[in-house]
Design a protein around this motif. Sequence first.
Motif, mmCIF file in Angstrom:
data_model
loop_
_atom_site.group_PDB
_atom_site.id
_atom_site.type_symbol
_atom_site.label_atom_id
_atom_site.label_comp_id
_atom_site.label_asym_id
_atom_site.label_seq_id
_atom_site.Cartn_x
_atom_site.Cartn_y
_atom_site.Cartn_z
ATOM 1 N N GLN A 87 4.471 13.994 2.963
ATOM 2 C CA GLN A 87 3.677 15.142 2.521
ATOM 3 C C GLN A 87 4.336 15.867 1.350
ATOM 4 O O GLN A 87 3.644 16.454 0.516
ATOM 5 N N GLY A 88 5.643 15.831 1.311
ATOM 6 C CA GLY A 88 6.360 16.483 0.221
ATOM 7 C C GLY A 88 6.777 15.534 -0.880
ATOM 8 O O GLY A 88 7.622 15.872 -1.708
ATOM 9 N N SER A 89 6.193 14.356 -0.892
ATOM 10 C CA SER A 89 6.558 13.316 -1.853
ATOM 11 C C SER A 89 5.373 13.007 -2.762
ATOM 12 O O SER A 89 4.256 13.495 -2.545
ATOM 13 N N PRO A 90 5.560 12.157 -3.767
ATOM 14 C CA PRO A 90 4.424 11.749 -4.603
ATOM 15 C C PRO A 90 3.303 11.050 -3.834
ATOM 16 O O PRO A 90 2.174 10.976 -4.325
ATOM 17 N N LEU A 91 3.589 10.553 -2.632
ATOM 18 C CA LEU A 91 2.551 9.894 -1.830
ATOM 19 C C LEU A 91 1.439 10.857 -1.425
ATOM 20 O O LEU A 91 0.338 10.424 -1.059
ATOM 21 N N ARG A 92 1.691 12.144 -1.514
ATOM 22 C CA ARG A 92 0.671 13.130 -1.133
ATOM 23 C C ARG A 92 -0.600 12.958 -1.968
ATOM 24 O O ARG A 92 -1.691 13.320 -1.519
ATOM 25 N N HIS A 93 -0.467 12.383 -3.152
ATOM 26 C CA HIS A 93 -1.620 12.244 -4.032
ATOM 27 C C HIS A 93 -2.614 11.187 -3.552
ATOM 28 O O HIS A 93 -3.769 11.202 -3.991
ATOM 29 N N ILE A 94 -2.179 10.278 -2.682
ATOM 30 C CA ILE A 94 -3.117 9.257 -2.195
ATOM 31 C C ILE A 94 -3.548 9.521 -0.750
ATOM 32 O O ILE A 94 -4.206 8.675 -0.147
ATOM 33 N N GLU A 95 -3.206 10.663 -0.214
ATOM 34 C CA GLU A 95 -3.648 10.989 1.144
ATOM 35 C C GLU A 95 -5.176 11.016 1.199
ATOM 36 O O GLU A 95 -5.838 11.614 0.338
ATOM 37 N N ASP A 96 -5.739 10.339 2.194
ATOM 38 C CA ASP A 96 -7.188 10.264 2.424
ATOM 39 C C ASP A 96 -7.933 9.503 1.325
ATOM 40 O O ASP A 96 -9.162 9.543 1.279
ATOM 41 N N VAL A 97 -7.214 8.813 0.455
ATOM 42 C CA VAL A 97 -7.849 8.037 -0.616
ATOM 43 C C VAL A 97 -7.784 6.552 -0.258
ATOM 44 O O VAL A 97 -6.695 6.028 -0.036
ATOM 45 N N PRO A 98 -8.916 5.855 -0.187
ATOM 46 C CA PRO A 98 -8.853 4.405 0.030
ATOM 47 C C PRO A 98 -8.195 3.729 -1.174
ATOM 48 O O PRO A 98 -8.672 3.839 -2.304
ATOM 49 N N VAL A 99 -7.050 3.082 -0.937
ATOM 50 C CA VAL A 99 -6.339 2.342 -1.976
ATOM 51 C C VAL A 99 -6.316 0.869 -1.601
ATOM 52 O O VAL A 99 -6.522 0.500 -0.444
ATOM 53 N N LEU A 100 -6.044 0.037 -2.580
ATOM 54 C CA LEU A 100 -6.100 -1.403 -2.355
ATOM 55 C C LEU A 100 -4.874 -1.904 -1.591
ATOM 56 O O LEU A 100 -3.736 -1.573 -1.936
ATOM 57 N N HIS A 101 -5.137 -2.710 -0.575
ATOM 58 C CA HIS A 101 -4.087 -3.432 0.161
ATOM 59 C C HIS A 101 -4.320 -4.926 -0.048
ATOM 60 O O HIS A 101 -5.474 -5.390 -0.029
ATOM 61 N N TRP A 102 -3.215 -5.664 -0.202
ATOM 62 C CA TRP A 102 -3.348 -7.117 -0.383
ATOM 63 C C TRP A 102 -2.016 -7.756 0.000
ATOM 64 O O TRP A 102 -1.240 -8.186 -0.842
ATOM 65 N N HIS A 103 -1.727 -7.792 1.281
ATOM 66 C CA HIS A 103 -0.435 -8.305 1.717
ATOM 67 C C HIS A 103 -0.524 -8.909 3.113
ATOM 68 O O HIS A 103 -1.416 -8.576 3.899
ATOM 69 N N GLY A 104 0.431 -9.773 3.386
ATOM 70 C CA GLY A 104 0.565 -10.363 4.713
ATOM 71 C C GLY A 104 1.993 -10.325 5.208
ATOM 72 O O GLY A 104 2.296 -10.859 6.276
ATOM 73 N N ASP A 105 2.887 -9.712 4.427
ATOM 74 C CA ASP A 105 4.298 -9.587 4.793
ATOM 75 C C ASP A 105 4.650 -8.127 5.006
ATOM 76 O O ASP A 105 3.945 -7.217 4.557
ATOM 77 N N THR A 106 5.754 -7.918 5.682
ATOM 78 C CA THR A 106 6.247 -6.566 5.919
ATOM 79 C C THR A 106 7.768 -6.580 5.872
ATOM 80 O O THR A 106 8.392 -7.616 5.607
ATOM 81 N N PHE A 107 8.380 -5.444 6.145
ATOM 82 C CA PHE A 107 9.833 -5.326 6.074
ATOM 83 C C PHE A 107 10.305 -4.257 7.042
ATOM 84 O O PHE A 107 9.546 -3.356 7.410
ATOM 85 N N ASP A 108 11.561 -4.369 7.467
ATOM 86 C CA ASP A 108 12.196 -3.294 8.210
ATOM 87 C C ASP A 108 12.528 -2.170 7.223
ATOM 88 O O ASP A 108 12.724 -2.413 6.027
ATOM 89 N N LEU A 109 12.576 -0.970 7.721
ATOM 90 C CA LEU A 109 12.934 0.155 6.861
ATOM 91 C C LEU A 109 14.414 0.040 6.485
ATOM 92 O O LEU A 109 15.280 -0.044 7.359
ATOM 93 N N PRO A 110 14.735 0.009 5.193
ATOM 94 C CA PRO A 110 16.133 -0.168 4.798
ATOM 95 C C PRO A 110 17.007 1.009 5.222
ATOM 96 O O PRO A 110 16.524 2.142 5.363
ATOM 97 N N PRO A 111 18.295 0.765 5.408
ATOM 98 C CA PRO A 111 19.223 1.854 5.716
ATOM 99 C C PRO A 111 19.181 2.928 4.627
ATOM 100 O O PRO A 111 19.168 2.619 3.432
ATOM 101 N N GLY A 112 19.113 4.175 5.042
ATOM 102 C CA GLY A 112 19.111 5.285 4.102
ATOM 103 C C GLY A 112 17.767 5.588 3.479
ATOM 104 O O GLY A 112 17.653 6.501 2.662
ATOM 105 N N ALA A 113 16.726 4.816 3.864
ATOM 106 C CA ALA A 113 15.394 5.034 3.288
ATOM 107 C C ALA A 113 14.596 6.006 4.147
ATOM 108 O O ALA A 113 14.809 6.134 5.352
#
Length: 232
Positions: A123-149
């Motif tokens: 909410q306090g990051s640049p991601l706030r600008h896409i809240e409630d906005v349909p954006v494009l997804h196109w993936h089949g892979d994921t990742f663990d959250l990196p240390p310190g992220a």
Amino acid sequence: MKTALVIRHTPYEGIAGFRAPVEAAGYEIDRIDVTDPAFPDVDFDAPDLVVMMGGPMGVYETDRHPWLACEIVRLARRIMLDRPTIGVCLGSQVIAAAMGARVYPGPVKEVGYAPVTITDAGQGSPLRHIEDVPVLHWHGDTFDLPPGAELLASTGHYAHQAFRRGNNILALQCHPEMGEDPRFEAWLKDEPYITAAGTSVADLRAQNDNHGSTAVAAGRRLMADWLDRLDL
């Protein structure tokens, strides 16, 4: 003038809608494809900004794409130096790997326009600008959250949609740069992948027509906000 290097993993996934805010922030944009013979010698430390774009390959497919290992090593050094770096889709996965996280196939192929859920930190990051906005997804892979992220966004199928480390490292699993790029038609040629994701070319084209302009406008605000916060 500040320099920005766009790293393309495939010709049809370029900087797209992010170009305008990057240029408006005073960066001269250059790009290189991973298939370019000069790519192994590119100095990842030198550009003021690195933009890692998407692609159809998996981070773990180093046997099929030997340039991946070299890319990850150089990116890890750039991240260690806290040099401004943003990654989209495959680019986010490469950032995660460079930060020591595991990258692996996800539970489903997530394809199409849909909103992400922004975390409290988001909410306090640049991601706030896409809240409630349909954006494009196109993936089949994921990742663990990196240390310190810091986790910024999620969806029902993919808990880790976006993360940051400080102000200078940002990873986006979704594609907020897309919505008005005509190269989207090249994406639609992968009909087997689209069918496996439970959708259709016609539906995706309609989604792009309906949501694309709003999505890319929000994506440009996201990028402009992130660039404004960089610790240079």
